[in-house]
Scaffold this motif. Structure first.
Motif, mmCIF file in Angstrom:
data_model
loop_
_atom_site.group_PDB
_atom_site.id
_atom_site.type_symbol
_atom_site.label_atom_id
_atom_site.label_comp_id
_atom_site.label_asym_id
_atom_site.label_seq_id
_atom_site.Cartn_x
_atom_site.Cartn_y
_atom_site.Cartn_z
ATOM 1 N N THR A 29 -28.555 -22.799 10.950
ATOM 2 C CA THR A 29 -29.535 -22.392 10.039
ATOM 3 C C THR A 29 -30.165 -23.705 9.232
ATOM 4 O O THR A 29 -29.291 -24.691 9.095
ATOM 5 N N THR A 30 -31.164 -23.496 8.789
ATOM 6 C CA THR A 30 -31.663 -24.586 7.798
ATOM 7 C C THR A 30 -31.328 -24.192 6.522
ATOM 8 O O THR A 30 -31.189 -23.250 5.822
ATOM 9 N N SER A 31 -30.800 -25.227 5.486
ATOM 10 C CA SER A 31 -30.223 -24.639 4.027
ATOM 11 C C SER A 31 -31.572 -24.775 3.538
ATOM 12 O O SER A 31 -32.554 -25.047 3.399
ATOM 13 N N PRO A 32 -31.331 -23.547 2.551
ATOM 14 C CA PRO A 32 -32.604 -23.058 1.773
ATOM 15 C C PRO A 32 -32.997 -24.135 0.482
ATOM 16 O O PRO A 32 -34.066 -23.883 0.318
ATOM 17 N N THR A 33 -31.986 -25.032 0.320
ATOM 18 C CA THR A 33 -32.281 -26.071 -0.485
ATOM 19 C C THR A 33 -33.046 -27.340 0.040
ATOM 20 O O THR A 33 -33.422 -28.102 -0.940
#
Length: 170
Positions: A104-108
């Motif tokens: 997944t891609t980091s939300p930050t």
């Protein structure tokens, strides 16, 4: 094995024993450690491949993720496994395809990828880890608990010695 049942392993340690005067105790000890580690690693690789159709690097990656239920960024995995980010990327690609891990891609930070075990990956890793523990136990069965404790104590001294020297030269 030869006709007399003797091992036919030919390794660095065996070659050194042919001319012991040419080598110091430290080199012979290093070769003994290397030989033991190589024998164990080779057998673990073989058994993972035969029983699970899995490689040791893939197993090692799942082991790192097992310790991080919230997942890990690729750079941290790379550091922990002491391999390049490129090697990790190809392992991750294969394990995502097989359903063992999720990327997944980091939300930050959208440039950062986080990987974690899927429920399937967790279950499969537990099966492999259980068997891995059995294999290691069998390979070390010739050592008593007293032998194991003494060896751990001596190897801890060696590790401290190595780290001290690395600190001096680094």
């Amino acid at each position: 094995m030869d006709d007399d049942g003797a091992d036919q392993w030919l390794d660095g340690e065996t070659k050194v024993l042919e001319a012991p005067g040419d080598h110091g105790d430290e080199l012979r000890l290093w070769l003994r450690l290397l030989t033991c580690a190589t024998l164990v690693e080779t057998e673990v690789r073989r058994r993972l491949r035969e029983e699970f159709d899995f490689t040791l690097p893939r197993f090692d990656l799942l082991a790192q993720l097992e310790k991080a239920p919230e997942g890990m960024v690729l750079g941290e995995v790379s550091k922990r496994m002491m391999v390049s980010a490129g090697n990790i990327t190809s392992l991750v690609d294969r394990l995502v395809q097989s359903g063992h891990i999720l990327r997944t891609t980091s939300p930050t930070d959208r440039r950062v990828q986080v990987i974690s075990l899927t429920p399937f990956g967790h279950d499969e890793f537990r099966k492999m880890a259980t068997r891995h523990g059995d294999w290691i136990g069998n390979l070390f069965a010739g050592l008593s608990s007293r032998d194991s404790a003494a060896l751990m104590k001596e190897l801890a001294k060696l590790k401290r010695s190595i780290r001290t020297e690395l600190g001096r030269s680094g």
